[in-house]
Scaffold this motif. Structure first.
Motif, short mmCIF file in Angstrom:
data_model
loop_
_atom_site.label_atom_id
_atom_site.label_comp_id
_atom_site.label_asym_id
_atom_site.label_seq_id
_atom_site.Cartn_x
_atom_site.Cartn_y
_atom_site.Cartn_z
N ILE A 65 0.84 -1.21 0.00
CA ILE A 65 0.00 0.00 0.00
C ILE A 65 0.87 1.26 0.00
O ILE A 65 0.66 2.18 -0.78
N LEU A 66 1.86 1.30 0.89
CA LEU A 66 2.70 2.50 1.01
C LEU A 66 3.58 2.71 -0.21
O LEU A 66 3.88 3.85 -0.58
N SER A 67 4.02 1.64 -0.85
CA SER A 67 4.95 1.78 -1.97
C SER A 67 4.33 2.56 -3.13
O SER A 67 5.04 3.19 -3.92
N VAL A 68 3.00 2.53 -3.23
CA VAL A 68 2.32 3.21 -4.34
C VAL A 68 2.41 4.72 -4.20
O VAL A 68 2.42 5.44 -5.20
N VAL A 69 2.49 5.24 -2.97
CA VAL A 69 2.36 6.68 -2.74
C VAL A 69 3.58 7.31 -2.08
O VAL A 69 3.57 8.52 -1.81
N THR A 70 4.64 6.55 -1.83
CA THR A 70 5.80 7.08 -1.11
C THR A 70 6.90 7.51 -2.08
O THR A 70 7.40 6.68 -2.84
N PRO A 71 7.31 8.78 -2.07
CA PRO A 71 8.43 9.23 -2.90
C PRO A 71 9.71 8.54 -2.46
O PRO A 71 9.94 8.35 -1.25
N PRO A 72 10.60 8.16 -3.39
CA PRO A 72 11.84 7.46 -3.02
C PRO A 72 12.68 8.22 -2.00
O PRO A 72 13.28 7.61 -1.11
N ALA A 73 12.73 9.55 -2.08
CA ALA A 73 13.58 10.32 -1.18
C ALA A 73 13.08 10.30 0.26
O ALA A 73 13.82 10.65 1.18
N ARG A 74 11.83 9.87 0.48
CA ARG A 74 11.25 9.86 1.83
C ARG A 74 10.99 8.43 2.31
O ARG A 74 10.31 8.22 3.31
N ARG A 75 11.52 7.46 1.60
CA ARG A 75 11.18 6.06 1.89
C ARG A 75 11.59 5.64 3.29
O ARG A 75 10.81 5.03 4.03
N ASN A 76 12.82 5.96 3.71
CA ASN A 76 13.28 5.54 5.04
C ASN A 76 12.42 6.15 6.15
O ASN A 76 12.05 5.46 7.10
N VAL A 77 12.09 7.44 6.01
CA VAL A 77 11.30 8.11 7.04
C VAL A 77 9.89 7.55 7.10
O VAL A 77 9.36 7.24 8.17
N VAL A 78 9.26 7.39 5.93
CA VAL A 78 7.87 6.90 5.90
C VAL A 78 7.77 5.50 6.49
O VAL A 78 6.91 5.22 7.33
N PHE A 79 8.66 4.62 6.06
CA PHE A 79 8.57 3.25 6.57
C PHE A 79 9.00 3.17 8.03
O PHE A 79 8.51 2.31 8.78
N SER A 80 9.89 4.04 8.46
CA SER A 80 10.26 4.06 9.87
C SER A 80 9.11 4.56 10.73
O SER A 80 8.89 4.07 11.84
N ILE A 81 8.36 5.54 10.23
CA ILE A 81 7.19 6.01 10.97
C ILE A 81 6.16 4.89 11.08
O ILE A 81 5.59 4.64 12.15
N LYS A 82 5.94 4.20 9.97
CA LYS A 82 4.99 3.08 10.01
C LYS A 82 5.45 2.02 11.00
O LYS A 82 4.68 1.52 11.83
N GLN A 83 6.74 1.69 10.96
CA GLN A 83 7.27 0.66 11.85
C GLN A 83 7.35 1.14 13.29
O GLN A 83 7.41 0.33 14.22
N ALA A 84 7.36 2.47 13.51
CA ALA A 84 7.37 2.98 14.88
C ALA A 84 6.11 2.59 15.63
O ALA A 84 6.09 2.57 16.87
N ALA A 85 5.06 2.25 14.90
CA ALA A 85 3.82 1.80 15.55
C ALA A 85 4.01 0.47 16.26
O ALA A 85 3.24 0.15 17.17
N ALA A 86 5.03 -0.30 15.86
CA ALA A 86 5.24 -1.61 16.49
C ALA A 86 5.65 -1.47 17.96
O ALA A 86 4.95 -2.00 18.85
N PRO A 87 6.74 -0.76 18.28
CA PRO A 87 7.04 -0.58 19.70
C PRO A 87 6.00 0.25 20.44
O PRO A 87 5.79 0.06 21.64
N LEU A 88 5.32 1.16 19.72
CA LEU A 88 4.25 1.92 20.36
C LEU A 88 3.13 0.99 20.82
O LEU A 88 2.56 1.16 21.90
#
Length: 407
Positions: A130-153
Motif C-alpha cells: 500500500i505504502l509503496s504506491v504513494v511514497t516518494p523514493p527520497a522519503r522512503r526511510n522516514v515513511v517506513f520508519s514512521i509506520k514501523q514505529a507503531a510496532a514498539p508503540l
C-alpha cells in the motif's frame, strides 16, 4: 497554470500518502499489540494457564513460527485479493486470536497463537504494498520508519494498559475488549478508499515462491539484509519478551513498575525508529545505520549480568538505550529491501525477505528460554545473546563499502 496543476498534484500525493500512512500505522499498532499481548502480564497469565512464566518465550516463538508461514504466503494473498483485503483478513484473525487466548485453555491458546502469528506474517507485506504506491523514493526511510514505529508503540500501550486492566477487570475480560479494536478497524478499512495496487493475475504458488527466493539470494544487498534481519530479530523479540521477567526476577521489581519500565523501553523504540529513518535518509546509508545499531546494542547487553547491582535509573537508562537501538532498525531495513523491488512486486519481495526475520524470532525467545534454564539468570542469558548482535553489526559494517561500490 502549470504551477497550479503541479501544486494540485503535490497535494493529491500528500493526501494519499497521509491516508495510507495513518491506516497502515493503525494496522501495525494493532498487529504488534496483539502479537505481544502476553509478555507484559506473563506471571498472571501463566498462573491461569497452569505453566511457568518463562514458557511465554515458547508461545512467542510459536506465534512467529506461524508468522513465517504467513509471510511466505503473503505474496500469493496480495496478488489474489489485493493488499487492502489481505489486511482485513488479518484483522479478523487478530480478533479471533484474542478471544481464543481469553479462554486460558492451553489447546485453544495454541490455536489462537497460530492464528495471530499467521495474520501478523502478511500484515507487513500488505502494508508495504500500500505504502509503496504513494511514497516518494527520497522519503522512503522516514515513511517506513514512521509506520514501523507503531510496532514498539503497540508494545508500550499493552505494557502500560494490561497490568492495570488486569488489576481492575482481569486479563481475560481485557482480551475480550481488545478484540473489538481490530474488528472496528476492519470495518473502517471497508469504508475507506486506500491507494493500492489492484489484485493481479494468479501465479502458481510454488513458482511464485521460488521466484521471490531466487531474487533475494541472487542479490548481494538483499542477501545481507536477510542475514542481518535474522540475527537482529532474534534478540529484539527476546528483549520484548523477557524484559519484565528480568526486572522482576533478577532485580526485584514489582510487576506494574517493571511493566511500566518495559513500556518506556518500547517508547524509546518508537523514537529510535523515526530517528534512525531520518539518519539513514540524510546519510544515504541504511547499512551504516544497521552497523551502529548492532554494535551499540550488543555492547550494552554485555552489562546485563550486573543489572541488579546498578541503581534503578541506570537500569532504566540501559534498557532505554537498547530500546532505541534494538527496536529501531526495522524501518531502515525494510526501506533498503524495497529499493530493489519493482512496484508491483513490493509485497511479494517484502514477504519473502521477512520470512527470515520471522525465523530469527522463532529461534530467539525459545533459545533464550532454553539457555536460561542453564544459566539461571535473565541478565546472564542476555549477555550470551550479545554475540548475535555484535556479529550482525560487524557484518553490516564490513560489507557496506562493497555493496556501495557495486552489486
Amino acid at each position: 497554470m502549470g504551477q497550479k496543476l503541479f501544486e494540485q498534484n503535490s497535494r493529491s500525493v500528500a493526501d494519499s500518502l497521509g491516508k495510507a500512512l495513518i491506516l497502515t500505522v493503525l494496522v501495525q499498532l494493532l498487529a504488534t499489540s496483539t502479537a505481544l499481548v502476553l509478555p507484559p502480564i506473563a506471571p498472571r497469565v501463566a498462573a491461569d494457564f497452569g505453566v511457568e512464566a518463562y514458557v511465554v518465550g515458547y508461545q512467542v516463538s510459536l506465534l512467529f513460527t506461524a508468522g513465517a508461514f504467513g509471510s511466505v504466503l503473503s505474496g500469493a494473498l496480495i496478488r489474489s485479493w489485493g493488499a487492502v483485503r489481505t489486511e482485513q483478513f488479518g484483522l479478523g484473525m487478530f480478533a479471533l486470536g484474542l478471544l481464543g487466548l481469553a479462554t486460558a485453555n492451553i489447546s485453544v491458546g495454541v490455536i489462537a497463537s497460530l492464528l495471530i502469528g499467521f495474520a501478523y506474517g502478511f500484515q507487513n507485506p500488505a502494508s508495504s504494498q500500500i505504502l509503496s504506491v504513494v511514497t516518494p523514493p527520497a522519503r522512503r526511510n522516514v515513511v517506513f520508519s514512521i509506520k514501523q514505529a507503531a510496532a514498539p508503540l503497540g508494545v508500550v500501550l499493552v505494557s502500560i494498559s494490561l497490568p492495570l486492566l488486569d488489576s481492575v477487570i482481569g486479563w481475560r475480560t481485557a482480551f475480550v475488549l481488545l478484540a473489538l479494536l481490530p474488528s472496528a478497524l476492519l470495518v473502517i478499512l471497508a469504508g475507506h478508499e486506500v491507494p493500492h495496487t489492484p489484485p493481479q493475475n494468479a501465479v502458481p504458488l510454488l513458482r511464485g515462491l521460488l521466484k521471490e527466493q531466487r531474487l533475494i539470494w541472487r542479490r548481494g544487498d538483499l542477501r545481507v539484509l536477510t542475514i542481518i534481519g535474522f540475527l537482529y530479530s532474534s534478540v529484539q523479540l527476546t528483549l520484548s519478551t523477557f524484559a519484565v521477567l528480568m526486572l522482576t526476577a533478577d532485580c526485584g521489581w514489582k510487576l506494574i513498575p517493571a511493566a511500566s519500565a518495559a513500556a518506556g523501553v518500547q517508547a524509546f523504540g518508537v523514537l529510535g525508529r523515526v530517528c534512525w529513518g531520518v539518519v539513514a535518509d540524510r546519510l544515504g546509508s541504511g547499512f551504516g545505520v544497521l552497523a551502529i545499531v548492532g554494535l551499540g546494542s550488543g555492547t550494552v547487553l554485555l552489562a546485563m549480568p550486573w543489572m541488579a547491582a546498578f541503581p534503578a535509573f541506570v537500569q532504566i537508562g540501559l534498557l532505554s538505550f537498547l530500546g532505541f537501538c534494538l527496536n529501531g532498525w526495522n524501518g531502515v531495513a525494510m526501506a533498503e529491501v524495497l529499493r530493489h523491488a519493482a512496484p508491483a512486486d513490493v509485497g511479494s519481495v517484502m514477504g519473502s525477505s521477512l520470512v527470515y526475520v520471522f525465523a530469527g524470532v522463532m529461534v530467539g525467545p525459545a533459545s533464550f528460554a532454553l539457555l536460561y534454564e542453564i544459566v539461571g539468570s535473565y541478565g546472564g542469558t542476555f549477555a550470551f545473546a550479545s554475540v548475535v548482535l555484535l556479529i550482525g553489526g560487524s557484518f553490516a559494517l564490513l560489507v557496506r563499502p562493497k555493496l556501495k561500490g557495486g552489486r
